[in-house]
Motif scaffolding. Structure first.
Motif, PDB file in Angstrom:
ATOM      1  N   VAL A  81       0.927  -1.231  -0.011  1.00 57.35           N
ATOM      2  CA  VAL A  81      -0.009  -0.004   0.084  1.00 57.35           C
ATOM      3  C   VAL A  81       0.879   1.391   0.015  1.00 57.35           C
ATOM      4  CG1 VAL A  81      -1.978  -1.133   1.196  1.00 57.35           C
ATOM      5  CG2 VAL A  81      -0.083  -0.038   2.483  1.00 57.35           C
ATOM      6  N   HIS A  82       2.324   1.150   0.201  1.00 53.34           N
ATOM      7  CA  HIS A  82       3.101   2.434   0.561  1.00 53.34           C
ATOM      8  C   HIS A  82       3.451   2.800  -1.265  1.00 53.34           C
ATOM      9  CE1 HIS A  82       4.119   0.843   4.397  1.00 53.34           C
ATOM     10  NE2 HIS A  82       3.341   1.850   4.568  1.00 53.34           N
ATOM     11  N   HIS A  83       3.636   4.263  -1.079  1.00 49.62           N
ATOM     12  CA  HIS A  83       4.468   4.849  -2.136  1.00 49.62           C
ATOM     13  C   HIS A  83       5.711   5.264  -1.664  1.00 49.62           C
ATOM     14  CE1 HIS A  83       3.921   8.287  -5.443  1.00 49.62           C
ATOM     15  NE2 HIS A  83       4.901   7.692  -5.517  1.00 49.62           N
ATOM     16  N   VAL A  84       6.690   4.681  -2.642  1.00 49.14           N
ATOM     17  CA  VAL A  84       8.150   4.590  -2.293  1.00 49.14           C
ATOM     18  C   VAL A  84       8.790   5.351  -3.191  1.00 49.14           C
ATOM     19  CG1 VAL A  84      10.269   3.423  -1.442  1.00 49.14           C
ATOM     20  CG2 VAL A  84       8.049   2.415  -0.985  1.00 49.14           C
ATOM     21  N   ALA A  85       9.919   6.380  -3.054  1.00 51.10           N
ATOM     22  CA  ALA A  85      10.758   7.053  -3.573  1.00 51.10           C
ATOM     23  C   ALA A  85      11.998   6.460  -3.854  1.00 51.10           C
ATOM     24  CB  ALA A  85      10.746   8.676  -3.270  1.00 51.10           C
ATOM     25  N   VAL A  86      12.662   6.362  -4.895  1.00 49.87           N
ATOM     26  CA  VAL A  86      13.800   5.863  -5.070  1.00 49.87           C
ATOM     27  C   VAL A  86      14.734   7.004  -5.792  1.00 49.87           C
ATOM     28  CG1 VAL A  86      15.478   4.109  -6.405  1.00 49.87           C
ATOM     29  CG2 VAL A  86      13.139   3.551  -5.334  1.00 49.87           C
ATOM     30  N   ILE A  87      15.773   7.382  -4.938  1.00 48.11           N
ATOM     31  CA  ILE A  87      16.499   8.556  -5.548  1.00 48.11           C
ATOM     32  C   ILE A  87      17.743   7.904  -6.137  1.00 48.11           C
ATOM     33  CG2 ILE A  87      17.872  10.535  -5.002  1.00 48.11           C
ATOM     34  CD1 ILE A  87      15.916  10.805  -2.454  1.00 48.11           C
ATOM     35  N   GLY A  88      17.847   8.045  -7.456  1.00 50.00           N
ATOM     36  CA  GLY A  88      18.922   7.762  -8.020  1.00 50.00           C
ATOM     37  C   GLY A  88      18.728   6.140  -8.915  1.00 50.00           C
ATOM     38  N   ILE A  89      18.886   6.103  -9.957  1.00 48.75           N
ATOM     39  CA  ILE A  89      18.702   4.824 -10.630  1.00 48.75           C
ATOM     40  C   ILE A  89      20.154   4.287 -11.317  1.00 48.75           C
ATOM     41  CG2 ILE A  89      17.298   3.315 -12.376  1.00 48.75           C
ATOM     42  CD1 ILE A  89      15.406   5.895 -12.576  1.00 48.75           C
ATOM     43  N   GLY A  90      21.011   3.988 -10.356  1.00 52.56           N
ATOM     44  CA  GLY A  90      22.058   3.267 -10.624  1.00 52.56           C
ATOM     45  C   GLY A  90      22.128   1.931 -10.289  1.00 52.56           C
ATOM     46  N   GLY A  91      23.356   1.314  -9.722  1.00 53.20           N
ATOM     47  CA  GLY A  91      23.358  -0.046  -9.424  1.00 53.20           C
ATOM     48  C   GLY A  91      22.381  -0.672  -8.445  1.00 53.20           C
ATOM     49  N   LEU A  92      22.296   0.242  -7.390  1.00 59.55           N
ATOM     50  CA  LEU A  92      21.286   0.029  -6.362  1.00 59.55           C
ATOM     51  C   LEU A  92      20.060   0.246  -6.771  1.00 59.55           C
ATOM     52  CD1 LEU A  92      23.519   1.064  -3.356  1.00 59.55           C
ATOM     53  CD2 LEU A  92      23.076  -1.306  -3.876  1.00 59.55           C
ATOM     54  N   GLY A  93      19.773   1.650  -7.258  1.00 64.41           N
ATOM     55  CA  GLY A  93      18.334   2.095  -7.362  1.00 64.41           C
ATOM     56  C   GLY A  93      17.514   1.242  -8.557  1.00 64.41           C
ATOM     57  N   HIS A  94      18.111   0.626  -9.374  1.00 62.78           N
ATOM     58  CA  HIS A  94      17.436  -0.073 -10.269  1.00 62.78           C
ATOM     59  C   HIS A  94      17.000  -1.684  -9.828  1.00 62.78           C
ATOM     60  CE1 HIS A  94      20.587  -2.813 -11.333  1.00 62.78           C
ATOM     61  NE2 HIS A  94      19.913  -3.699 -12.039  1.00 62.78           N
ATOM     62  N   MET A  95      17.694  -1.877  -8.807  1.00 62.43           N
ATOM     63  CA  MET A  95      17.332  -3.040  -7.831  1.00 62.43           C
ATOM     64  C   MET A  95      16.314  -2.690  -7.092  1.00 62.43           C
ATOM     65  SD  MET A  95      21.091  -4.917  -7.560  1.00 62.43           S
ATOM     66  CE  MET A  95      20.260  -6.363  -6.945  1.00 62.43           C
ATOM     67  N   ALA A  96      16.291  -1.666  -6.321  1.00 59.27           N
ATOM     68  CA  ALA A  96      15.266  -1.204  -5.387  1.00 59.27           C
ATOM     69  C   ALA A  96      13.882  -1.052  -6.221  1.00 59.27           C
ATOM     70  CB  ALA A  96      15.520   0.226  -4.834  1.00 59.27           C
ATOM     71  N   ILE A  97      14.013  -0.599  -7.313  1.00 59.22           N
ATOM     72  CA  ILE A  97      12.737  -0.364  -8.311  1.00 59.22           C
ATOM     73  C   ILE A  97      12.398  -1.835  -8.536  1.00 59.22           C
ATOM     74  CG2 ILE A  97      11.916   0.312 -10.656  1.00 59.22           C
ATOM     75  CD1 ILE A  97      13.895   2.674 -10.248  1.00 59.22           C
ATOM     76  N   LYS A  98      12.936  -2.826  -8.875  1.00 57.84           N
ATOM     77  CA  LYS A  98      12.510  -4.032  -9.168  1.00 57.84           C
ATOM     78  C   LYS A  98      11.856  -4.758  -7.892  1.00 57.84           C
ATOM     79  CE  LYS A  98      15.430  -5.426 -13.265  1.00 57.84           C
ATOM     80  NZ  LYS A  98      16.441  -6.182 -13.528  1.00 57.84           N
ATOM     81  N   LEU A  99      12.235  -4.592  -6.954  1.00 49.57           N
ATOM     82  CA  LEU A  99      11.871  -5.349  -5.740  1.00 49.57           C
ATOM     83  C   LEU A  99      10.610  -4.485  -5.276  1.00 49.57           C
ATOM     84  CD1 LEU A  99      15.311  -5.448  -3.634  1.00 49.57           C
ATOM     85  CD2 LEU A  99      13.823  -7.305  -4.553  1.00 49.57           C
ATOM     86  N   LEU A 100      10.523  -3.323  -5.405  1.00 44.35           N
ATOM     87  CA  LEU A 100       9.466  -2.697  -5.102  1.00 44.35           C
ATOM     88  C   LEU A 100       8.342  -2.829  -5.840  1.00 44.35           C
ATOM     89  CD1 LEU A 100      11.094   0.700  -4.013  1.00 44.35           C
ATOM     90  CD2 LEU A 100       9.787  -0.588  -2.465  1.00 44.35           C
ATOM     91  N   LYS A 101       8.527  -3.085  -7.188  1.00 47.16           N
ATOM     92  CA  LYS A 101       7.631  -3.581  -8.046  1.00 47.16           C
ATOM     93  C   LYS A 101       7.054  -4.785  -7.856  1.00 47.16           C
ATOM     94  CE  LYS A 101       6.639  -3.830 -13.147  1.00 47.16           C
ATOM     95  NZ  LYS A 101       7.203  -3.829 -14.557  1.00 47.16           N
ATOM     96  N   ALA A 102       7.670  -5.755  -7.408  1.00 46.30           N
ATOM     97  CA  ALA A 102       7.518  -7.185  -7.112  1.00 46.30           C
ATOM     98  C   ALA A 102       6.756  -7.088  -5.703  1.00 46.30           C
ATOM     99  CB  ALA A 102       8.449  -8.003  -6.840  1.00 46.30           C
ATOM    100  N   TRP A 103       7.055  -5.909  -4.849  1.00 40.81           N
ATOM    101  CA  TRP A 103       6.210  -5.991  -3.676  1.00 40.81           C
ATOM    102  C   TRP A 103       4.901  -5.317  -3.964  1.00 40.81           C
ATOM    103  CZ3 TRP A 103       9.684  -7.755  -0.144  1.00 40.81           C
ATOM    104  CH2 TRP A 103       9.325  -7.557   1.382  1.00 40.81           C
ATOM    105  N   GLY A 104       4.634  -4.779  -4.886  1.00 44.88           N
ATOM    106  CA  GLY A 104       3.302  -4.120  -5.361  1.00 44.88           C
ATOM    107  C   GLY A 104       3.045  -2.624  -4.785  1.00 44.88           C
ATOM    108  N   CYS A 105       4.429  -2.120  -4.685  1.00 46.87           N
ATOM    109  CA  CYS A 105       4.275  -0.511  -4.246  1.00 46.87           C
ATOM    110  C   CYS A 105       4.218   0.409  -5.437  1.00 46.87           C
ATOM    111  CB  CYS A 105       5.491  -0.396  -3.483  1.00 46.87           C
ATOM    112  SG  CYS A 105       5.726  -1.201  -2.082  1.00 46.87           S
ATOM    113  N   GLU A 106       3.689   1.695  -5.068  1.00 48.11           N
ATOM    114  CA  GLU A 106       3.617   2.488  -6.196  1.00 48.11           C
ATOM    115  C   GLU A 106       5.194   3.316  -5.934  1.00 48.11           C
ATOM    116  OE1 GLU A 106       1.542   6.872  -7.288  1.00 48.11           O
ATOM    117  OE2 GLU A 106       0.782   5.464  -5.754  1.00 48.11           O
TER     118      GLU A 106
END
Length: 206
Positions: free
Chosen positions: A169-194
């Motif tokens: 249910v959470h909306h999460v901000a990811v600052i920077g789409i580098g080595g860590l950021g792109h993985m955070a985006i993938k994990l959050l997407k799988a988590w179902g977050c906005e």
């Protein structure tokens, strides 16, 4: 003995190119596991150690801490593992296992912990050793090329999701789409977050 010889690529001094390097690892200690390396990723921290950017490198330096392979030897004290099992090794290779952090499940905070690539031979080699507690069982059907970064960058961004109790249910901000950021985006997407991602590189916009 030949069976204890490890073939690796090492930097002999800070900033030097990696060259073939062999060494005798000695007898496997009772608490250790030896892993035949199948795949090892390259993290920026490997470069930092090879170049001695943190001023704590020990040479010869053998990088590689995103390691996937199969167990080839088990020490007598190793538990819950078996020969031939596919496993991973990440940033930490050793800890004391008797201090308060270790016995309370926070071994990552152990004052005597040893990084896999600082004063220890990492995964740019045919074999690598680590304490059995730091050997991570891996599913046999997981593609090592895509799963390998989970052992460093993946856990770095996954741990905060757990600590901050992130839910779908959470909306999460990811600052920077580098080595860590792109993985955070993938994990959050799988988590179902906005997700809202911030980047200074317009080439990364859709």
């Amino acid at each position: 003995m030949a069976e204890n010889k490890i073939h690796a690529y090492a930097a002999m001094q800070a900033g030097e190119k990696l060259i073939p390097y062999q060494f005798d690892a000695g007898e496997l200690l009772p608490h250790q596991v030896e892993v035949k390396v199948e795949y090892c990723g390259l993290c920026h921290s490997d470069l930092s150690v090879i170049n001695n950017e943190w001023k704590n490198s020990i040479f010869p330096a053998i990088g590689g801490h995103e390691i996937i392979g199969t167990i080839s030897k088990l020490g007598s004290e190793a538990k819950g593992l078996h020969i031939g099992q596919r496993v991973g090794i990440g940033w930490t290779a050793e800890s004391c296992q008797h201090c308060d952090p270790c016995v309370s499940g926070q071994a990552v905070l152990c004052g005597e912990s040893k990084a896999t690539i600082i004063g220890h031979a990492g995964g740019f080699a045919d074999k690598v050793r680590a304490g059995w507690q730091w050997i991570i069982p891996f599913p046999e059907n997981l593609d090592p090329k895509s799963a390998d970064p989970l052992l460093c960058g993946g856990i770095t961004v996954f741990d905060p999701l757990l600590k901050h109790q992130i839910q779908a249910v959470h909306h999460v901000a990811v600052i920077g789409i580098g080595g860590l950021g792109h993985m955070a985006i993938k994990l959050l997407k799988a988590w179902g977050c906005e997700i809202t991602a911030f980047t200074s590189n317009l080439d990364k916009t859709e």
